[in-house]
Design a protein around this motif. Structure first.
Motif, PDB file in Angstrom:
ATOM      1  N   PHE A 155      -4.595  42.391  27.707  1.00  0.00           N
ATOM      2  CA  PHE A 155      -5.480  41.803  27.100  1.00  0.00           C
ATOM      3  C   PHE A 155      -6.652  41.538  28.149  1.00  0.00           C
ATOM      4  N   VAL A 156      -6.208  41.320  29.473  1.00  0.00           N
ATOM      5  CA  VAL A 156      -7.454  40.752  30.478  1.00  0.00           C
ATOM      6  C   VAL A 156      -8.257  42.143  30.743  1.00  0.00           C
ATOM      7  N   GLU A 157      -7.500  43.267  30.938  1.00  0.00           N
ATOM      8  CA  GLU A 157      -7.970  44.666  31.270  1.00  0.00           C
ATOM      9  C   GLU A 157      -8.872  45.051  30.029  1.00  0.00           C
ATOM     10  N   LYS A 158      -8.607  44.911  28.781  1.00  0.00           N
ATOM     11  CA  LYS A 158      -9.404  45.247  27.731  1.00  0.00           C
ATOM     12  C   LYS A 158     -10.705  44.333  27.567  1.00  0.00           C
ATOM     13  N   VAL A 159     -10.714  43.124  27.934  1.00  0.00           N
ATOM     14  CA  VAL A 159     -11.526  42.446  27.829  1.00  0.00           C
ATOM     15  C   VAL A 159     -12.791  42.709  29.014  1.00  0.00           C
ATOM     16  N   TYR A 160     -12.326  42.872  30.149  1.00  0.00           N
ATOM     17  CA  TYR A 160     -13.438  43.429  31.184  1.00  0.00           C
ATOM     18  C   TYR A 160     -13.855  44.741  30.808  1.00  0.00           C
ATOM     19  N   ASP A 161     -13.023  45.477  30.313  1.00  0.00           N
ATOM     20  CA  ASP A 161     -13.798  46.935  29.899  1.00  0.00           C
ATOM     21  C   ASP A 161     -14.663  46.912  28.851  1.00  0.00           C
ATOM     22  N   VAL A 162     -14.355  46.177  27.826  1.00  0.00           N
ATOM     23  CA  VAL A 162     -15.264  46.185  26.904  1.00  0.00           C
ATOM     24  C   VAL A 162     -16.458  45.155  26.869  1.00  0.00           C
ATOM     25  N   SER A 292     -10.979  41.055  17.162  1.00  0.00           N
ATOM     26  CA  SER A 292     -12.200  41.804  16.553  1.00  0.00           C
ATOM     27  C   SER A 292     -13.459  41.074  16.836  1.00  0.00           C
ATOM     28  N   TRP A 293     -13.261  39.906  17.483  1.00  0.00           N
ATOM     29  CA  TRP A 293     -14.309  39.153  17.679  1.00  0.00           C
ATOM     30  C   TRP A 293     -15.238  39.742  18.839  1.00  0.00           C
ATOM     31  N   LEU A 294     -14.434  40.676  19.511  1.00  0.00           N
ATOM     32  CA  LEU A 294     -15.095  41.212  20.621  1.00  0.00           C
ATOM     33  C   LEU A 294     -15.949  42.656  20.089  1.00  0.00           C
ATOM     34  N   ASN A 295     -15.675  42.882  18.841  1.00  0.00           N
ATOM     35  CA  ASN A 295     -16.225  44.047  18.625  1.00  0.00           C
ATOM     36  C   ASN A 295     -17.583  43.929  17.705  1.00  0.00           C
ATOM     37  N   GLN A 296     -18.893  44.159  18.396  1.00  0.00           N
ATOM     38  CA  GLN A 296     -20.054  43.798  17.821  1.00  0.00           C
ATOM     39  C   GLN A 296     -20.341  44.153  16.372  1.00  0.00           C
ATOM     40  N   VAL A 297     -19.676  45.204  15.887  1.00  0.00           N
ATOM     41  CA  VAL A 297     -20.021  45.906  14.641  1.00  0.00           C
ATOM     42  C   VAL A 297     -19.428  44.689  13.497  1.00  0.00           C
ATOM     43  N   GLU A 298     -18.387  43.774  13.900  1.00  0.00           N
ATOM     44  CA  GLU A 298     -17.881  43.102  13.013  1.00  0.00           C
ATOM     45  C   GLU A 298     -19.082  41.881  12.627  1.00  0.00           C
ATOM     46  N   ARG A 299     -20.162  41.644  13.591  1.00  0.00           N
ATOM     47  CA  ARG A 299     -21.303  40.753  12.911  1.00  0.00           C
ATOM     48  C   ARG A 299     -22.050  41.502  12.018  1.00  0.00           C
TER      49      ARG A 299
END
Length: 363
Positions: A155-162, A292-299
């Motif tokens: 989780f932490v690594e992916k948050v930093y990556d995105v 999914s809230w990290l993915n801007q296309v959802e907005r």
């Protein structure tokens, strides 16, 4: 000679006081104001300066000084709010605490949550009094919010990556947030809608006839807000590969392509991995599970839903797809990029505070 400031009265705790302060500070359902004051006093008792405690608790130094002084003068009683001028209260602090604790830690017989009437019956207070107590402590038993905590080991690594892609996009590259809005239904209302009139909202029937579904594939450009889109009746790996080919065709050949995707199976299918290996300028970045809230296309999908789909009335899938294409075309004529401001550290700190408040777990 350096200035040492006004000497402070020593703050020492008895074992009973320390135990009570720790209970107040750690009890996740206690008043957050009382918990903060307890942590301030505990910090001062450990020998920290007012400035050090203020930095630790993210409050001002005068606030620390106020509650330090109040505790030295009045001990535990000094941490409660001072009485204000006016008519003496007719409800005791014990009654208020009983209502708050019962609201937070119990449920009524044969019900999932408290209502004002049920709590009034239990406590002997009036419904209006219960309402005032709940408003004062910001309690709303009738409401609920949904949540899903990620169980992703990375989780932490992916948050930093995105988030790193959003805040510091690589040079000579485009960052695209990609996903599918699947099972978009062509719904025909059983009767025509009544238009809005002064004093009356638009009225629509609750029932409808389904005329099939389609799936909207979208790649949202984080830099300028433009969208590459496709419509397919299915959303398998073969359709996703066709969409990747469309992206490859529309993005200039000299640019690297970074795709932010969720963990849907089609995005990791062997045929997709094979296609990516043959197109080395494409780089996949996966969001954590349940994030999914990290993915801007959802907005972007939320705008499609609110502006078009929520009140749509289509007699065929073809008509629905035609309207979606028109909507996306109009969007691209005046695109709206989303401005991402949260750093990865701020996101992780916010989630840590949420866990601390709701479960008592550490960061």
């Amino acid at each position: 000679m350096s200035r040492t400031g006004r000497p402070k009265a020593p703050l020492e705790l008895t074992e009973e006081e320390r135990a009570q302060l720790l209970r107040w500070a750690r009890r996740r359902k206690s008043s957050q104001a009382l918990a903060l004051r307890s942590r301030i006093v505990l910090g001062c008792a450990e020998g920290l300066t007012n400035k050090e405690v203020a930095a630790l608790e993210k409050v001002s130094a005068p606030t620390v000084g106020k509650w330090r002084t109040r505790f030295v003068e009045h001990r535990l009683d000094g941490l409660s709010d001072e009485a204000r001028p006016g008519r003496p209260p007719t409800i005791s602090a014990e009654q208020i605490e009983d209502v708050v604790v019962a609201t937070l830690e119990s449920t009524p017989l044969n019900a999932t949550h408290w209502s004002r009437a049920k709590m009034a019956q239990r406590s002997g207070l009036s419904k209006s009094t219960i309402g005032r107590i709940w408003r004062a402590f910001d309690l709303q038993p009738h409401r609920e919010d949904g949540f899903k905590l990620s169980n992703d080991a990375l989780f932490v690594e992916k948050v930093y990556d995105v988030v790193g892609l959003y805040l510091n996009p690589p040079e000579a590259a485009v960052v695209l947030c990609v996903d599918e809005k699947s099972q978009v239904q062509a719904l025909a209302r059983s009767q025509p809608a009544f238009p809005m009139m002064p004093g009356m909202p638009e009225k629509r029937t609750h029932d409808y006839v389904r005329h099939g579904t389609t799936s909207l594939f979208a790649a949202f450009n984080t830099a300028d807000g433009t969208v590459i889109s496709s419509l397919h009746r299915k959303h398998r790996a073969i359709e996703f590969k066709k969409f990747l080919a469309k992206i490859d065709d529309q993005v200039p050949a000299e640019l690297e392509v970074h795709l932010v995707c969720d963990n849907y199976g089609t995005h990791k299918h062997p045929s997709i991995k094979k296609w990516l290996a043959a197109h080395p300028r494409f780089h996949m970045h996966f969001t954590p599970t349940y994030s999914s809230w990290l993915n801007q296309v959802e907005r972007f999908f939320a705008y499609v839903t609110a502006d078009l789909l929520q009140r749509s009335d289509h007699r065929s899938v073809q008509a629905l797809e035609g309207d979606i294409r028109k909507w996306v075309k109009a969007w691209n004529e005046d695109p709206k990029p989303f401005i991402w401001t949260k750093t990865a550290e701020q996101i992780l700190d916010s989630l840590g505070r949420l866990l601390q408040r709701t479960t008592g777990a550490g960061h």
